[in-house]
Scaffold this active site. Structure first.
Site, PDB file in Angstrom:
ATOM      1  N   SER A 211       0.828  -1.210   0.000  1.00 56.59           N
ATOM      2  CA  SER A 211       0.000   0.000   0.000  1.00 56.59           C
ATOM      3  C   SER A 211       0.859   1.256   0.000  1.00 56.59           C
ATOM      4  O   SER A 211       0.456   2.284  -0.536  1.00 56.59           O
ATOM      5  CB  SER A 211      -0.856   0.061   1.264  1.00 56.59           C
ATOM      6  OG  SER A 211      -1.545  -1.119   1.473  1.00 56.59           O
TER       7      SER A 211
ATOM      8  N   HIS B 131      -1.560  -2.975  -6.920  1.00 54.84           N
ATOM      9  CA  HIS B 131      -2.180  -2.590  -5.653  1.00 54.84           C
ATOM     10  C   HIS B 131      -3.689  -2.820  -5.749  1.00 54.84           C
ATOM     11  O   HIS B 131      -4.428  -1.967  -6.243  1.00 54.84           O
ATOM     12  CB  HIS B 131      -1.842  -1.113  -5.365  1.00 54.84           C
ATOM     13  CG  HIS B 131      -2.374  -0.600  -4.074  1.00 54.84           C
ATOM     14  ND1 HIS B 131      -2.657   0.730  -3.866  1.00 54.84           N
ATOM     15  CD2 HIS B 131      -2.681  -1.233  -2.920  1.00 54.84           C
ATOM     16  CE1 HIS B 131      -3.118   0.890  -2.642  1.00 54.84           C
ATOM     17  NE2 HIS B 131      -3.149  -0.282  -2.042  1.00 54.84           N
TER      18      HIS B 131
ATOM     19  N   GLU C 137      -4.421  -0.443  -8.840  1.00 56.96           N
ATOM     20  CA  GLU C 137      -3.426   0.584  -9.150  1.00 56.96           C
ATOM     21  C   GLU C 137      -2.134  -0.110  -9.597  1.00 56.96           C
ATOM     22  O   GLU C 137      -1.606  -0.952  -8.862  1.00 56.96           O
ATOM     23  CB  GLU C 137      -3.197   1.381  -7.848  1.00 56.96           C
ATOM     24  CG  GLU C 137      -2.343   2.596  -7.946  1.00 56.96           C
ATOM     25  CD  GLU C 137      -2.512   3.476  -6.681  1.00 56.96           C
ATOM     26  OE1 GLU C 137      -2.486   2.936  -5.560  1.00 56.96           O
ATOM     27  OE2 GLU C 137      -2.682   4.697  -6.840  1.00 56.96           O
TER      28      GLU C 137
ATOM     29  N   ASN D 206      -3.548   6.076  -1.632  1.00 54.06           N
ATOM     30  CA  ASN D 206      -3.286   6.314  -0.212  1.00 54.06           C
ATOM     31  C   ASN D 206      -2.691   7.687   0.060  1.00 54.06           C
ATOM     32  O   ASN D 206      -2.862   8.233   1.140  1.00 54.06           O
ATOM     33  CB  ASN D 206      -2.399   5.206   0.363  1.00 54.06           C
ATOM     34  CG  ASN D 206      -3.232   3.952   0.588  1.00 54.06           C
ATOM     35  OD1 ASN D 206      -4.383   4.043   0.988  1.00 54.06           O
ATOM     36  ND2 ASN D 206      -2.675   2.795   0.301  1.00 54.06           N
TER      37      ASN D 206
HETATM   38  N1  LIG Z   1      -6.015  -4.812   4.103  1.00 53.09           N
HETATM   39  C1  LIG Z   1      -6.160  -3.843   3.215  1.00 53.09           C
HETATM   40  O1  LIG Z   1      -7.154  -3.079   3.230  1.00 53.09           O
HETATM   41  C2  LIG Z   1      -5.114  -3.652   2.131  1.00 53.09           C
HETATM   42  C3  LIG Z   1      -5.458  -2.958   0.965  1.00 53.09           C
HETATM   43  C4  LIG Z   1      -4.512  -2.824  -0.051  1.00 53.09           C
HETATM   44  C5  LIG Z   1      -3.233  -3.354   0.125  1.00 53.09           C
HETATM   45  N2  LIG Z   1      -2.925  -4.002   1.286  1.00 53.09           N
HETATM   46  C6  LIG Z   1      -1.571  -4.549   1.409  1.00 53.09           C
HETATM   47  O2  LIG Z   1      -1.629  -5.949   1.193  1.00 53.09           O
HETATM   48  C7  LIG Z   1      -0.603  -6.595   1.955  1.00 53.09           C
HETATM   49  C8  LIG Z   1      -1.246  -7.659   2.817  1.00 53.09           C
HETATM   50  O3  LIG Z   1      -2.197  -7.059   3.666  1.00 53.09           O
HETATM   51  P1  LIG Z   1      -3.339  -7.912   4.379  1.00 53.09           P
HETATM   52  O4  LIG Z   1      -4.316  -6.917   4.899  1.00 53.09           O
HETATM   53  O5  LIG Z   1      -3.760  -9.015   3.501  1.00 53.09           O
HETATM   54  O6  LIG Z   1      -2.505  -8.521   5.609  1.00 53.09           O
HETATM   55  P2  LIG Z   1      -2.858  -9.802   6.482  1.00 53.09           P
HETATM   56  O7  LIG Z   1      -2.164  -9.590   7.777  1.00 53.09           O
HETATM   57  O8  LIG Z   1      -4.310 -10.088   6.466  1.00 53.09           O
HETATM   58  O9  LIG Z   1      -2.130 -11.005   5.689  1.00 53.09           O
HETATM   59  C9  LIG Z   1      -0.749 -11.110   5.552  1.00 53.09           C
HETATM   60  C10 LIG Z   1      -0.415 -12.598   5.463  1.00 53.09           C
HETATM   61  O10 LIG Z   1       0.945 -12.737   5.061  1.00 53.09           O
HETATM   62  C11 LIG Z   1       1.468 -13.864   5.744  1.00 53.09           C
HETATM   63  N3  LIG Z   1       2.927 -13.821   5.678  1.00 53.09           N
HETATM   64  C12 LIG Z   1       3.782 -13.071   6.407  1.00 53.09           C
HETATM   65  N4  LIG Z   1       5.050 -13.332   6.020  1.00 53.09           N
HETATM   66  C13 LIG Z   1       4.973 -14.258   5.021  1.00 53.09           C
HETATM   67  C14 LIG Z   1       5.941 -14.930   4.225  1.00 53.09           C
HETATM   68  N5  LIG Z   1       7.239 -14.688   4.366  1.00 53.09           N
HETATM   69  N6  LIG Z   1       5.510 -15.809   3.289  1.00 53.09           N
HETATM   70  C15 LIG Z   1       4.186 -16.070   3.141  1.00 53.09           C
HETATM   71  N7  LIG Z   1       3.231 -15.469   3.881  1.00 53.09           N
HETATM   72  C16 LIG Z   1       3.622 -14.571   4.801  1.00 53.09           C
HETATM   73  C17 LIG Z   1       0.863 -13.757   7.123  1.00 53.09           C
HETATM   74  O11 LIG Z   1       0.953 -15.013   7.810  1.00 53.09           O
HETATM   75  C18 LIG Z   1      -0.573 -13.339   6.808  1.00 53.09           C
HETATM   76  O12 LIG Z   1      -1.413 -14.459   6.627  1.00 53.09           O
HETATM   77  C19 LIG Z   1       0.112  -5.496   2.729  1.00 53.09           C
HETATM   78  O13 LIG Z   1       1.234  -5.105   1.993  1.00 53.09           O
HETATM   79  C20 LIG Z   1      -0.925  -4.389   2.771  1.00 53.09           C
HETATM   80  O14 LIG Z   1      -0.336  -3.113   2.904  1.00 53.09           O
HETATM   81  C21 LIG Z   1      -3.829  -4.188   2.281  1.00 53.09           C
END
Ligand SMILES: NC(=O)c1ccc[n+]([C@@H]2O[C@H](COP(=O)([O-])OP(=O)(O)OC[C@H]3O[C@@H](n4cnc5c(N)ncnc54)[C@H](O)[C@@H]3O)[C@@H](O)[C@H]2O)c1
Length: 285
Positions: free
Chosen positions: A122, A143, A155, A193
């Site tokens: 993000s 994104h 994005e 963002n």
């Molecule tokens: N949640 C949102 O609204 C949103 C929106 C857009 C982008 N993002 C981005 O997406 C990404 C993930 O966010 P999320 O909300 O899904 O997080 P989340 O915490 O729900 O999921 C992250 C997952 O990654 C796993 N993980 C950590 N290290 C790992 C590794 N080395 N190998 C494999 N899996 C691993 C964790 O166990 C977890 O299940 C982040 O970069 C976040 O900034 C999130």
């Protein structure tokens, strides 16, 4: 590599975003391998995917058989080597540069040098993430927005070394998943963002400084600017910890205009993170 060469999609991280990305790729007909660090995270990702597919079927937006086929096209794993055959990988792990760089280092070693490596970050720099990869021209930001199966846009973020061919594939792949795309340069917060975080923080300050009741801050923005959710509602939906974290990253890069609102920090300290904990600016069942 062009779009027609992509058969298998890898997804790293089976959390909120990774599960959604795996789902939309499978519904679009791709074979998908989704990897998380522990089986319980993989299982929980499948739980979200199945629940979401069921809702699409219940609304009449997807046939039962298409949903079942999509589910069957997704393989879950904790083994990094299972991603070695992927033609395009989307990383969606925890928003920490060192974690993402370690994942990209591993992917560069285990996948083909032709594999397109995308990150769903993000706020982090695509260029920094790509710096650990031998051919950084194949690294790009994809994104996705939350919830991935529902939101219409993606994005595409262009890093310092991202090639035009990689950017083209990123747009074409997202469009194949039935998303519309726009493009942003690799500058903090990209488009969404960069604009959204100060908007949310200003909504929180307007409430905290007594400009209006919280319901009126949200109603004002909904009715006055035609957005589906006001800033406090949206903060609860995204997660107050996620908003705080993104705001602090942007503040470090872009200065004080991104300073998080005091009330945002206080709520995060109190553990009131929004919908996911049952309380944020509003209460949830
Ligand atoms: N949640 C949102 O609204 C949103 C929106 C857009 C982008 N993002 C981005 O997406 C990404 C993930 O966010 P999320 O909300 O899904 O997080 P989340 O915490 O729900 O999921 C992250 C997952 O990654 C796993 N993980 C950590 N290290 C790992 C590794 N080395 N190998 C494999 N899996 C691993 C964790 O166990 C977890 O299940 C982040 O970069 C976040 O900034 C999130």
């Amino acid at each position: 590599m062009n779009l027609d060469d992509i058969d298998t999609v890898g997804v790293v991280g089976a959390g909120t975003m990774g599960a959604g990305i795996a789902q939309v790729a499978a519904v679009a007909g791709y074979d998908v391998v989704v990897r998380d660090v522990e089986q319980r995270f993989v299982d929980s990702g499948f739980g979200s995917i199945e629940g979401s597919l069921d809702r699409f079927v219940a609304r009449g937006d997807l046939d039962r058989s298409a949903a079942d086929d999509a589910r069957d096209r997704i393989e879950g794993t904790t083994d990094l080597a299972a991603l070695s055959g992927a033609d395009l990988v989307v990383e969606a792990v925890t928003e920490e540069l060192s974690v993402k760089q370690s994942v990209f280092g591993d992917l560069a070693e285990s996948c083909s040098p032709e594999t397109v490596l995308a990150t769903n970050t993000s706020t982090l720099s695509i260029t920094s993430i790509a710096s650990v990869v031998d051919r950084p021209e194949r690294v790009v930001g994809l994104h996705f927005m939350n919830p991935v199966p529902v939101m219409a846009g993606v994005e595409v973020v262009v890093g310092e070394h991202t090639s035009e061919a990689t950017v083209d594939i990123a747009h074409a792949f997202a469009e194949r998943l039935d998303k519309e795309t726009w493009e942003a340069d690799d500058k903090p917060g990209f488009v969404v963002n960069r604009v959204l975080m100060p908007w949310i923080n200003e909504g929180i300050r307007a409430y905290d400084e007594g400009v209006a009741e919280k319901g009126d801050v949200d109603r004002g923005l909904r009715l006055g600017t035609n957005v589906p959710m006001g800033p406090l509602e949206l903060a609860d939906h995204v997660g107050l910890d996620v908003v705080l974290d993104a705001s602090e990253t942007l503040q470090a890069e872009l200065g004080d205009r991104y300073r998080p609102a005091y009330l945002l920090k206080r709520k995060v300290e109190a553990g009131d993170l929004g919908k996911k904990t049952g309380a944020g600016f509003y209460e949830y069942e």
